[in-house]
Motif scaffolding. Structure first.
Motif, short mmCIF file in Angstrom:
data_model
loop_
_atom_site.label_atom_id
_atom_site.label_comp_id
_atom_site.label_asym_id
_atom_site.label_seq_id
_atom_site.Cartn_x
_atom_site.Cartn_y
_atom_site.Cartn_z
N CYS A 10 134.62 -13.29 -3.12
CA CYS A 10 133.63 -12.92 -2.11
C CYS A 10 132.25 -13.40 -2.56
N ALA A 11 131.29 -13.35 -1.63
CA ALA A 11 129.92 -13.77 -1.92
C ALA A 11 128.93 -12.73 -1.43
N LEU A 12 127.78 -12.69 -2.10
CA LEU A 12 126.68 -11.79 -1.76
C LEU A 12 125.42 -12.62 -1.59
N PHE A 13 124.60 -12.27 -0.59
CA PHE A 13 123.31 -12.93 -0.38
C PHE A 13 122.21 -11.89 -0.59
N ILE A 14 121.34 -12.11 -1.58
CA ILE A 14 120.30 -11.16 -1.93
C ILE A 14 118.92 -11.79 -1.65
N GLY A 15 118.03 -11.00 -1.03
CA GLY A 15 116.66 -11.46 -0.82
C GLY A 15 116.52 -12.54 0.23
N TYR A 16 117.40 -12.54 1.22
CA TYR A 16 117.37 -13.56 2.27
C TYR A 16 116.32 -13.23 3.33
N HIS A 17 116.03 -14.20 4.20
CA HIS A 17 114.97 -14.07 5.20
C HIS A 17 115.45 -14.61 6.55
N GLY A 18 114.68 -14.32 7.60
CA GLY A 18 115.03 -14.75 8.94
C GLY A 18 114.89 -16.25 9.13
N ARG A 19 115.61 -16.76 10.13
CA ARG A 19 115.59 -18.19 10.42
C ARG A 19 114.26 -18.60 11.06
N ALA A 20 114.04 -19.91 11.16
CA ALA A 20 112.83 -20.45 11.78
C ALA A 20 112.65 -19.87 13.18
N GLY A 21 111.45 -19.37 13.45
CA GLY A 21 111.15 -18.81 14.76
C GLY A 21 111.49 -17.34 14.94
N ALA A 22 112.16 -16.74 13.97
CA ALA A 22 112.54 -15.33 14.08
C ALA A 22 111.29 -14.44 14.09
N ASP A 23 111.35 -13.35 14.85
CA ASP A 23 110.21 -12.45 14.96
C ASP A 23 110.68 -11.05 15.36
N PRO A 24 110.21 -10.01 14.69
CA PRO A 24 109.35 -10.06 13.50
C PRO A 24 110.18 -10.37 12.26
N ALA A 25 109.62 -11.14 11.37
CA ALA A 25 110.34 -11.51 10.15
C ALA A 25 109.33 -11.91 9.09
N VAL A 26 109.67 -11.65 7.84
CA VAL A 26 108.79 -12.00 6.72
C VAL A 26 109.00 -13.45 6.34
N MET A 27 107.99 -14.27 6.53
CA MET A 27 108.03 -15.69 6.17
C MET A 27 109.31 -16.38 6.66
N PRO A 28 109.59 -16.31 7.97
CA PRO A 28 110.83 -16.90 8.48
C PRO A 28 110.80 -18.43 8.44
N HIS A 29 111.92 -19.01 8.09
CA HIS A 29 112.04 -20.48 8.10
C HIS A 29 113.50 -20.84 7.88
N SER A 30 113.81 -22.09 8.12
CA SER A 30 115.14 -22.62 7.83
C SER A 30 114.95 -23.78 6.86
#
Length: 275
Positions: free
Chosen positions: A99-119
């Motif tokens: 299995c896999a875990l994703f830690i500290g990820y962020h929203g994709r480009a254009g996402a709102d509200p989101a902290v520093m969103p980008h792709s």
């Protein structure tokens, strides 16, 4: 049991300022954020080992891959770091993980509200689609794990990336590390409480492994809409590309692993003109 952990920085508890995530920053804020990132990764690693993991491989997935502080990392874990990583945020992944875990990820480009969103980069990529569906880094990386038959069972970050994960990965466990009030402001709970919650949720997610594997239908079409036409010009030098319009490039390939590598190659060609 083998567990793969991809750790980004924008979604780490408490991180809200761009100089906190910038490796070129000379401020103490970046060094402190690296420590915060490492300790949050440790919470997930501890949860995995408490659930019976035999080995945990951690990929430093932010920027050039030299953010996690090795001497502070949970000593039972193995660390992947380095600037050239063919699989980028997923370097080290293969079919041998459970299995896999994703830690500290962020929203994709254009996402709102989101902290520093980008792709991958807000300077370069305006929008990313795979087979017509809008993807951020969460879906992009989960689908690579899926191509190897590996489920992503846990994702942490702000409320927007957690919602993205839940929409893309059926049955995934998530934890909101902070609430995005805007692209540059947050509210968050006590960090020790958050780390305890991550450890407990990871322990349960790894034990259950009930998240559905994210699989992308093949052949694959990646649609890359760049911020500036020159970035599309640069990326279009790569084979298997088709220009859709002045800023948009199509990449058509037979399988998702090739699509992932092709995306990264196109991005790196564009990156040359952006930085």
């Amino acid at each position: 049991m083998k567990v793969f952990v991809s750790v980004d920085m924008e979604g780490i508890t408490g991180v809200a300022f761009t100089d906190e995530i910038d490796p070129s920053s000379k401020k103490e804020d970046y060094r402190k954020a690296c420590e915060m990132m490492t300790r949050e990764a440790n919470a997930a690693i501890e949860g995995a080992f408490e659930c019976g993991a035999d080995s945990v491989l951690v990929c430093d997935a932010h920027a050039e891959g030299r953010n996690i502080i090795p001497e502070l990392l949970e000593p039972r874990a193995e660390l992947v770091r380095g600037e050239f990583r063919p699989f980028g945020m997923m370097e080290g992944i293969d079919g041998g993980f459970d299995c896999a875990l994703f830690i500290g990820y962020h929203g994709r480009a254009g996402a709102d509200p989101a902290v520093m969103p980008h792709s991958y980069s807000s300077r370069i990529i305006f929008r990313l689609k795979v087979n017509g569906a809008e993807f951020g880094e969460t879906a992009l990386n989960a689908a690579l794990a899926g191509r190897f038959g590996i489920p992503v069972v846990f994702v942490s970050g702000d409320q927007t990336v957690c919602r993205e994960a839940e929409n893309a990965i059926h049955g995934v466990s998530t934890h909101i590390t902070k609430k995005a009030l805007s692209a540059g402001s947050i509210s968050f709970e006590n960090i020790k409480r958050t780390h305890q919650a991550i450890k407990e949720k990871v322990r349960e997610a790894v034990r259950m492994r009930s998240a559905r594997i994210l699989r992308v239908v093949e052949p694959v079409t990646v649609e890359l809409e760049f911020v500036r036409p020159i970035y599309a010009d640069a990326a279009s030098m790569m084979p298997s590309t088709e220009r859709k319009d002045s800023r948009t490039l199509l990449i058509k390939v037979q399988d998702y692993v090739t699509a992932y590598k092709a995306f990264r190659a196109a991005f790196n060609l564009a990156y040359h003109f952006a930085y």
